[in-house]
Design a protein around this motif. Structure first.
Motif, PDB file in Angstrom:
ATOM      1  N   ASP A 184       0.873  -1.167   0.000  1.00 22.06           N
ATOM      2  CA  ASP A 184       0.000   0.000   0.000  1.00 22.06           C
ATOM      3  C   ASP A 184       0.908   1.214   0.000  1.00 22.06           C
ATOM      4  N   VAL A 185       0.762   2.079  -1.007  1.00 15.70           N
ATOM      5  CA  VAL A 185       1.727   3.170  -1.160  1.00 15.70           C
ATOM      6  C   VAL A 185       1.219   4.505  -0.609  1.00 15.70           C
ATOM      7  N   SER A 186       0.060   4.500   0.047  1.00 14.26           N
ATOM      8  CA  SER A 186      -0.547   5.769   0.500  1.00 14.26           C
ATOM      9  C   SER A 186       0.424   6.674   1.249  1.00 14.26           C
ATOM     10  N   LEU A 187       1.243   6.070   2.119  1.00  8.61           N
ATOM     11  CA  LEU A 187       2.112   6.876   2.982  1.00  8.61           C
ATOM     12  C   LEU A 187       3.319   7.426   2.236  1.00  8.61           C
ATOM     13  N   TYR A 188       3.512   6.978   1.001  1.00  7.93           N
ATOM     14  CA  TYR A 188       4.646   7.438   0.201  1.00  7.93           C
ATOM     15  C   TYR A 188       4.220   8.371  -0.927  1.00  7.93           C
TER      16      TYR A 188
ATOM     17  N   ALA B 138       8.869   3.011  -1.409  1.00  6.88           N
ATOM     18  CA  ALA B 138       8.438   2.111  -0.334  1.00  6.88           C
ATOM     19  C   ALA B 138       9.284   0.842  -0.348  1.00  6.88           C
ATOM     20  N   ILE B 139       9.474   0.256  -1.537  1.00  2.00           N
ATOM     21  CA  ILE B 139      10.208  -1.012  -1.622  1.00  2.00           C
ATOM     22  C   ILE B 139      11.657  -0.829  -1.195  1.00  2.00           C
ATOM     23  N   THR B 140      12.280   0.283  -1.589  1.00  2.00           N
ATOM     24  CA  THR B 140      13.688   0.464  -1.221  1.00  2.00           C
ATOM     25  C   THR B 140      13.849   0.704   0.285  1.00  2.00           C
TER      26      THR B 140
ATOM     27  N   LYS C  32       9.857   3.986   9.250  1.00  2.00           N
ATOM     28  CA  LYS C  32       9.600   5.401   8.999  1.00  2.00           C
ATOM     29  C   LYS C  32       8.977   5.539   7.628  1.00  2.00           C
ATOM     30  N   VAL C  33       7.967   6.392   7.531  1.00  2.00           N
ATOM     31  CA  VAL C  33       7.349   6.654   6.233  1.00  2.00           C
ATOM     32  C   VAL C  33       7.306   8.171   6.017  1.00  2.00           C
ATOM     33  N   PRO C  34       7.307   8.598   4.748  1.00  2.00           N
ATOM     34  CA  PRO C  34       7.417  10.047   4.507  1.00  2.00           C
ATOM     35  C   PRO C  34       6.103  10.813   4.600  1.00  2.00           C
ATOM     36  N   ALA C  35       5.071  10.209   5.174  1.00  2.00           N
ATOM     37  CA  ALA C  35       3.720  10.782   5.097  1.00  2.00           C
ATOM     38  C   ALA C  35       3.605  12.235   5.574  1.00  2.00           C
ATOM     39  N   LEU C  36       4.270  12.608   6.649  1.00  2.00           N
ATOM     40  CA  LEU C  36       4.113  13.984   7.163  1.00  2.00           C
ATOM     41  C   LEU C  36       5.393  14.809   7.006  1.00  2.00           C
ATOM     42  N   ARG C  37       6.141  14.517   5.944  1.00  2.00           N
ATOM     43  CA  ARG C  37       7.363  15.272   5.700  1.00  2.00           C
ATOM     44  C   ARG C  37       7.032  16.748   5.518  1.00  2.00           C
TER      45      ARG C  37
ATOM     46  N   ARG D  96       8.362   8.934  13.245  1.00  2.00           N
ATOM     47  CA  ARG D  96       8.100   7.804  12.345  1.00  2.00           C
ATOM     48  C   ARG D  96       7.341   8.245  11.105  1.00  2.00           C
ATOM     49  N   LEU D  97       6.637   9.377  11.207  1.00  2.00           N
ATOM     50  CA  LEU D  97       5.891   9.898  10.058  1.00  2.00           C
ATOM     51  C   LEU D  97       6.689  10.974   9.326  1.00  2.00           C
TER      52      LEU D  97
END
Lengths: 204, 316
Positions: free
Chosen positions: A92-96, A141-143, B39-44, B69-70
């Motif tokens: 799921d790529v939503s966060l990217y 996401a994958i990397t 960590k995800v870039p959601a709130l960068r 983490r966001l």
């Protein structure tokens, strides 16, 4: 309103989807039927095996939702042709996404990659390739999960209008479209029927 | 600034659907926390200020970690080190924070209602991280998340909340949240620690811990908050333990052991015997871990897509 890019197999033209909001999808033509899709996926499985010289080290990662089902079907086809097992993941790529702050809050689905992607030949599988932004998010996401040996892209439909320097390695069918047109992919597992249509308007 | 800032002040402001939306989102974030890169870039590009004007370890760390983490930037203000000690008012502090371009303020304050006041002074999101004896909404959300994960569902779940109900914002938020999702709540405390008018909450009460233990699926122990209790409410901590503590004797006697939860920090030997605390430690640690995922869900919900739909349409 405008949801995720290519969600439900259609696309990301928000300006137009807002213009035709609440009008729903109106199909103009059926592009592929169930048999066509089956043949295409079998051919893509062969191409993947040819290009990678067998199924060794292959991992298919489907982009939610329909990409996941396509990945499973391609994996089954590969296993039928070669024997052996290939890894399958759901992403799921939503966060990217690069548009999180300018669009209504997207829901976040499940990501399930229970194998190590490092040194794998990863093939991203999606239903429709359009702007390329979903693919960009999937690459990032994958990397974050590891360092694959190679990442390739397989799509059922390439409808053009790229906004990023991204192209697919395996294309089921090229469908030249106008910007305001929509490509709707329906799959048995989600929609109860296999087909690809072209039309206008937003799906609910 | 376009659009209304979105806040989380009280569980009372959330609908049942919103609560379950946050819990589902939290499961997705729990998966992010199991990844090699957590960590995800959601709130960068977003800035979150932690304004903690009352001591806190886990809540502040949990919010800080959730924001990081966001990929948001985090600034920590705490009462010991900021100009608050020079007598700066909450209002001035709030204005300063907002001028720094914060997208959200996470506030903990000893006065009930402080986060609500803050929403009038700043134009960014305000998240209540515990205000006086009022509410602690993210604690209740993480508790519900743990109950749902461990017990398989919330509908009809029997939850006994034991201890200092009157001084507990955790209890208040949990009662509100559990009522919304259809769980059953039994409060167990000496009469001196039950607030007046508790009937309005639509919950049952008992003074017998053994009755509560025989009934519940989840036993939620509250900390005896010595710092908030004014005047004698019970004779001694030993006697409290005798009557309302989860003692070894009580625990061993139980045939069906409930899920034991505690918001932390535990007073060993008061609300729970040390040996029992060791035994239930994994589930308490699970609450802390879930805290990060749930706070990620709250931050994500409030801060992503925060531009109003008008601007969204204009930019397309």
């Amino acid at each position: 309103m405008c949801l995720l890019e290519e969600r439900g197999g259609f696309s990301f033209v928000c300006a137009l989807s807002l213009a035709v909001v609440a009008m729903g999808f109106r199909a103009r033509a059926k592009i592929l039927d169930s048999d066509d899709i089956q043949r295409i996926l079998k051919r893509v499985a062969h191409e993947i095996l040819e290009r990678n010289k067998g199924s060794e080290g292959i991992a298919l990662i489907g982009v939610r939702t329909r990409g996941v089902h396509l990945a499973r079907r391609i994996a089954r086809a590969i296993e039928e042709i070669e024997g052996g097992k290939v890894d399958i993941g759901e992403l799921d790529v939503s966060l990217y996404r690069d548009d999180i702050s300018i669009r209504p809050t997207p829901d976040v689905g499940v990501t399930n990659l229970d194998f190590d992607v490092t040194d794998k030949k990863v093939i991203i599988v999606d239903d429709v390739l359009y702007t390329g932004r979903t693919t960009r998010a999937a690459l990032d996401a994958i990397t974050d999960f590891g360092r694959p040996k190679v990442i390739q892209l397989a799509v059922l439909i390439d409808r053009g209008h790229r906004e990023l320097p991204i192209r697919a390695d395996y294309v089921g069918k090229n469908i030249p479209t106008a910007g305001e047109e929509r490509v709707k992919v329906s799959l048995e597992e989600v929609d109860g029927v296999d087909m690809v249509e072209i039309g206008e308007g937003e799906l609910s | 600034m376009a659009g209304e800032a979105k806040n989380l002040i009280s569980i009372a402001d959330l609908s049942k659907d919103e609560i379950s939306g946050i819990l589902s989102l939290a499961s997705s974030f729990a998966e992010v926390l199991r990844r090699p890169v957590k960590k995800v870039p959601a709130l960068r590009g977003k800035t979150i200020v932690n304004l903690f004007l009352e001591p806190s370890t886990r809540t502040r760390m949990s919010f800080e970690l959730a924001a990081k983490r966001l990929s948001a930037d985090v600034v920590n203000f705490s009462s010991g080190t900021s100009s608050i000690v020079k007598g700066e008012s909450l209002k001035d502090t709030a204005k300063t924070i907002f001028s720094m371009g914060a997208d959200a303020v996470v506030v903990r304050h000893q006065s009930s209602g402080a986060p609500q006041m803050l929403t009038k002074w700043v134009d960014c999101s305000v998240i209540n991280a515990g205000d006086g004896m009022h509410e602690h909404p993210t604690q209740a959300l993480l508790d519900l998340y743990v109950m749902r994960e461990r017990m398989g569902g919330l509908e009809g779940l029997k939850v006994a909340i034991v201890g200092d109900i009157e001084h507990s914002r955790v209890a208040r938020s949990n009662i509100l949240a559990l009522n919304k999702v259809g769980s059953k709540v039994l409060l167990c405390a000496p009469r001196t620690l039950l607030p007046a008018g508790i009937e309005e909450f639509g919950v049952e009460t008992t003074v017998s811990l053994d009755e509560a233990l025989g009934w519940c699926d989840v036993l939620y122990l509250l900390r005896v908050q010595a710092e908030r209790i004014e005047g004698p409410r019970f004779p001694s901590l030993e006697e409290y333990h005798e009557n309302y503590g989860l003692s070894e004797k009580r625990w061993d006697k139980l045939e069906k052991k409930p899920l034991v939860m505690h918001p932390g920090p535990m007073n060993r030997g008061v609300e729970i015997a040390s040996s029992v605390a060791d035994e239930v430690e994994p589930s308490i640690a699970g609450q802390v871990a879930a805290g990060v995922a749930v706070r990620m869900a709250v931050l994500y919900k409030l801060l992503s897509g925060s531009v109003s739909s008008e601007r969204f349409e204009r930019e397309q």
